[in-house]
Design a protein around this motif. Sequence first.
Motif, short mmCIF file in Angstrom:
data_model
loop_
_atom_site.label_atom_id
_atom_site.label_comp_id
_atom_site.label_asym_id
_atom_site.label_seq_id
_atom_site.Cartn_x
_atom_site.Cartn_y
_atom_site.Cartn_z
N GLN A 182 0.87 -1.17 0.00
CA GLN A 182 0.00 0.00 0.00
C GLN A 182 0.91 1.22 0.00
O GLN A 182 1.80 1.35 0.84
N ILE A 183 0.68 2.12 -0.95
CA ILE A 183 1.50 3.33 -1.04
C ILE A 183 0.66 4.51 -0.56
O ILE A 183 -0.43 4.77 -1.07
N THR A 185 0.40 8.47 -0.17
CA THR A 185 0.97 9.65 -0.80
C THR A 185 0.55 10.92 -0.06
O THR A 185 -0.43 10.94 0.67
N PRO A 214 4.84 9.84 -3.26
CA PRO A 214 4.89 8.73 -2.30
C PRO A 214 5.53 9.18 -0.98
O PRO A 214 6.54 9.87 -0.99
N VAL A 256 5.26 3.36 2.48
CA VAL A 256 4.84 2.10 1.86
C VAL A 256 4.51 1.14 2.99
O VAL A 256 5.30 0.97 3.92
#
Length: 114
Positions: free
Chosen positions: A8-9, A11, A16, A19
């Motif tokens: 799962q990123i 932002t 970004p 993570v």
Amino acid sequence: MNAHTDPQIITQNGKPLFVVIPWNEYQELIHKQIAPDESDVWFPNEVVKSNVRGDNLIKAWREYFKLTQAELATKAGMKQSALARLESNSASPRKATLIKLAKAMEISVEQLID
């Protein structure tokens, strides 16, 4: 659970920031790390400049941390006069002494070796 899970990123402002990965994948990454080698040793610019000028690394690091000889000697459990000798460019400190000094300055022994 051995199935691969996409990370799962998270932002922020379209870039970004974090993570999130499954715990098992994180553990695999940690265990696959190789041991640090000489190329992993870092030196601040001030220490490099001092060393290039001719100071040995013990003195360069001591000055970087803004310690007097007496302060570092006390932290390392040695006499100031012994530290002064070690800071001369003709000294060859024993590994045990380098370990004491590294611990006192909270750096690695490799950072004290030319």
